[in-house]
Motif scaffolding. Structure first.
Motif, PDB file in Angstrom:
ATOM      1  N   THR A  82      74.075  61.576  -2.852  1.00 31.87           N
ATOM      2  CA  THR A  82      75.244  60.790  -2.439  1.00 31.87           C
ATOM      3  C   THR A  82      74.904  59.707  -1.414  1.00 31.87           C
ATOM      4  O   THR A  82      75.719  58.816  -1.177  1.00 31.87           O
ATOM      5  CB  THR A  82      76.333  61.707  -1.852  1.00 31.87           C
ATOM      6  N   ALA A  83      73.722  59.758  -0.842  1.00 32.22           N
ATOM      7  CA  ALA A  83      73.329  58.739   0.137  1.00 32.22           C
ATOM      8  C   ALA A  83      72.976  57.432  -0.568  1.00 32.22           C
ATOM      9  O   ALA A  83      72.555  57.430  -1.730  1.00 32.22           O
ATOM     10  CB  ALA A  83      72.131  59.231   0.950  1.00 32.22           C
ATOM     11  N   ASP A  84      73.161  56.329   0.143  1.00 36.03           N
ATOM     12  CA  ASP A  84      72.687  55.040  -0.351  1.00 36.03           C
ATOM     13  C   ASP A  84      71.179  55.161  -0.564  1.00 36.03           C
ATOM     14  O   ASP A  84      70.447  55.556   0.347  1.00 36.03           O
ATOM     15  CB  ASP A  84      72.979  53.961   0.696  1.00 36.03           C
ATOM     16  N   PRO A  85      70.665  54.852  -1.751  1.00 30.17           N
ATOM     17  CA  PRO A  85      69.237  55.047  -2.024  1.00 30.17           C
ATOM     18  C   PRO A  85      68.313  54.239  -1.131  1.00 30.17           C
ATOM     19  O   PRO A  85      67.122  54.544  -1.042  1.00 30.17           O
ATOM     20  CB  PRO A  85      69.095  54.635  -3.494  1.00 30.17           C
ATOM     21  N   ASP A  86      68.839  53.206  -0.469  1.00 30.99           N
ATOM     22  CA  ASP A  86      68.022  52.390   0.423  1.00 30.99           C
ATOM     23  C   ASP A  86      68.072  52.864   1.875  1.00 30.99           C
ATOM     24  O   ASP A  86      67.417  52.287   2.744  1.00 30.99           O
ATOM     25  CB  ASP A  86      68.459  50.928   0.355  1.00 30.99           C
TER      26      ASP A  86
ATOM     27  N   GLY B 189      56.639  59.558   9.073  1.00 28.46           N
ATOM     28  CA  GLY B 189      57.132  58.204   8.862  1.00 28.46           C
ATOM     29  C   GLY B 189      58.463  58.194   8.133  1.00 28.46           C
ATOM     30  O   GLY B 189      58.777  59.114   7.381  1.00 28.46           O
ATOM     31  N   ALA B 190      59.251  57.153   8.352  1.00 25.41           N
ATOM     32  CA  ALA B 190      60.586  57.059   7.768  1.00 25.41           C
ATOM     33  C   ALA B 190      60.515  57.101   6.246  1.00 25.41           C
ATOM     34  O   ALA B 190      59.592  56.567   5.623  1.00 25.41           O
ATOM     35  CB  ALA B 190      61.271  55.775   8.228  1.00 25.41           C
ATOM     36  N   SER B 191      61.532  57.729   5.649  1.00 23.17           N
ATOM     37  CA  SER B 191      61.582  57.824   4.194  1.00 23.17           C
ATOM     38  C   SER B 191      63.016  57.680   3.721  1.00 23.17           C
ATOM     39  O   SER B 191      63.964  57.720   4.514  1.00 23.17           O
ATOM     40  CB  SER B 191      60.993  59.159   3.729  1.00 23.17           C
ATOM     41  N   ASP B 192      63.167  57.514   2.412  1.00 25.29           N
ATOM     42  CA  ASP B 192      64.474  57.334   1.792  1.00 25.29           C
ATOM     43  C   ASP B 192      64.963  58.658   1.194  1.00 25.29           C
ATOM     44  O   ASP B 192      64.244  59.664   1.228  1.00 25.29           O
ATOM     45  CB  ASP B 192      64.407  56.222   0.744  1.00 25.29           C
ATOM     46  N   PRO B 193      66.181  58.693   0.646  1.00 25.36           N
ATOM     47  CA  PRO B 193      66.679  59.948   0.073  1.00 25.36           C
ATOM     48  C   PRO B 193      65.754  60.538  -0.986  1.00 25.36           C
ATOM     49  O   PRO B 193      65.542  61.754  -1.036  1.00 25.36           O
ATOM     50  CB  PRO B 193      68.040  59.551  -0.516  1.00 25.36           C
ATOM     51  N   GLU B 194      65.188  59.687  -1.846  1.00 24.98           N
ATOM     52  CA  GLU B 194      64.271  60.205  -2.862  1.00 24.98           C
ATOM     53  C   GLU B 194      63.058  60.867  -2.215  1.00 24.98           C
ATOM     54  O   GLU B 194      62.581  61.918  -2.671  1.00 24.98           O
ATOM     55  CB  GLU B 194      63.818  59.094  -3.797  1.00 24.98           C
ATOM     56  N   GLY B 195      62.552  60.251  -1.150  1.00 22.51           N
ATOM     57  CA  GLY B 195      61.413  60.834  -0.453  1.00 22.51           C
ATOM     58  C   GLY B 195      61.740  62.193   0.121  1.00 22.51           C
ATOM     59  O   GLY B 195      60.940  63.135   0.031  1.00 22.51           O
ATOM     60  N   PHE B 196      62.923  62.329   0.708  1.00 21.02           N
ATOM     61  CA  PHE B 196      63.315  63.619   1.267  1.00 21.02           C
ATOM     62  C   PHE B 196      63.564  64.644   0.167  1.00 21.02           C
ATOM     63  O   PHE B 196      63.306  65.834   0.360  1.00 21.02           O
ATOM     64  CB  PHE B 196      64.526  63.465   2.170  1.00 21.02           C
ATOM     65  N   ALA B 197      64.049  64.206  -0.987  1.00 22.95           N
ATOM     66  CA  ALA B 197      64.179  65.125  -2.119  1.00 22.95           C
ATOM     67  C   ALA B 197      62.801  65.647  -2.521  1.00 22.95           C
ATOM     68  O   ALA B 197      62.621  66.856  -2.753  1.00 22.95           O
ATOM     69  CB  ALA B 197      64.847  64.424  -3.301  1.00 22.95           C
TER      70      ALA B 197
ATOM     71  N   ALA C 283      56.753  56.851   2.644  1.00 23.44           N
ATOM     72  CA  ALA C 283      57.301  55.486   2.605  1.00 23.44           C
ATOM     73  C   ALA C 283      57.963  55.216   1.252  1.00 23.44           C
ATOM     74  O   ALA C 283      57.461  55.637   0.207  1.00 23.44           O
ATOM     75  CB  ALA C 283      56.199  54.477   2.846  1.00 23.44           C
ATOM     76  N   PRO C 284      59.121  54.525   1.250  1.00 19.02           N
ATOM     77  CA  PRO C 284      59.820  54.238  -0.012  1.00 19.02           C
ATOM     78  C   PRO C 284      58.938  53.501  -1.007  1.00 19.02           C
ATOM     79  O   PRO C 284      58.099  52.677  -0.642  1.00 19.02           O
ATOM     80  CB  PRO C 284      61.001  53.361   0.429  1.00 19.02           C
ATOM     81  N   GLN C 285      59.129  53.823  -2.283  1.00 15.63           N
ATOM     82  CA  GLN C 285      58.412  53.164  -3.368  1.00 15.63           C
ATOM     83  C   GLN C 285      59.357  52.223  -4.103  1.00 15.63           C
ATOM     84  O   GLN C 285      60.567  52.402  -4.070  1.00 15.63           O
ATOM     85  CB  GLN C 285      57.839  54.190  -4.332  1.00 15.63           C
ATOM     86  N   SER C 286      58.777  51.268  -4.784  1.00 14.85           N
ATOM     87  CA  SER C 286      59.569  50.342  -5.579  1.00 14.85           C
ATOM     88  C   SER C 286      60.266  51.106  -6.711  1.00 14.85           C
ATOM     89  O   SER C 286      59.674  51.967  -7.353  1.00 14.85           O
ATOM     90  CB  SER C 286      58.685  49.246  -6.167  1.00 14.85           C
TER      91      SER C 286
END
Length: 222
Positions: free
Chosen positions: A119-123, A131-139, A217-220
């Motif tokens: 439900t979080a904004d993917p960005d 290091g900071a990560s996005d929802p996908e990274g935390f999943a 780190a977020p991926q493309s």
């Protein structure tokens, strides 16, 4: 640099739920008397390791409850330990509820993480020690923590007295490796590679890691 032609394997709340389901299936039949035994090579007992897993899943989820996750290094809940060498957690299972109760805690915390990341904004970015990560990274972090700690807990558990946990689904391992360990080459199976990447096993070609970290780190998403 040319773009990879490999299809991207995203990680979502569905994969967190599947990893947790694997955990529940693998650990549910461990006798109650064995939960105070040591988990593999960890300094924690099986019970403490499962407590730690629940704590990871919950605290990952809580980061996305904030309007601006990067505004707080951590959600400042009180951290405590049941014993000096035990895990430092914000959540502990009720001993009176037994192992089945603690597995219920893990299921609930995994469900919260799955819902939070979906439900979080993917960005959105949230802090992590690596290091900071996005929802996908935390999943993906939730998947890795769940799979490897399930492995830790299952080591030496009876009735057979050996590694009793079945291998987790192949695609969960592939997704976790692709998202958090993109520089690790799969040798053998994705599961054995994930165990190697997280310092659980060594091979003749790759000595056991004594120091490791994932890349959050977020991926493309292109």
């Amino acid at each position: 640099m040319p773009q990879s032609t490999e299809p991207r394997m995203p990680v979502s709340g569905e994969h967190v739920r599947r990893a947790v389901a694997h955990c529940l299936d693998a650990l549910r039949d461990i006798p109650a008397a064995q939960w105070d035994g040591r988990a593999a090579d960890l300094e924690w007992t099986r019970w403490e390791t499962l407590d730690h897993l629940a704590d990871d899943l919950l605290t990952y989820a809580l980061r996305f409850g904030l309007a601006h996750p990067m505004g707080a290094p951590r959600v400042p809940l009180r951290v405590s330990r049941d014993r000096p060498d035990g895990p430092a957690n914000v959540v502990f299972g009720d001993r009176a509820a037994g192992p089945e109760g603690l597995l219920t805690v893990v299921e609930a915390c995994g469900g919260l993480l799955a819902t939070a990341v979906d439900t979080a904004d993917p960005d959105t970015l949230a802090p992590h020690v690596f290091g900071a990560s996005d929802p996908e990274g935390f999943a993906a972090m939730g998947v890795v923590e769940t799979l490897v700690h399930t492995h830790d807990i299952a080591q030496g558990a009876t009735p057979q007295g050996a590694d009793r946990a079945p291998e987790p689904p192949r695609d969960l391992c592939e997704r976790a490796l692709a998202r958090l360990f993109p520089d690790v080459t799969v040798i053998g199976t994705p599961w054995s590679t994930l165990l190697w990447a997280t310092g659980r096993i060594g091979t003749p070609d790759r000595p056991r890691r004594t120091d490791w970290r994932w890349q959050g780190a977020p991926q493309s998403r292109g």
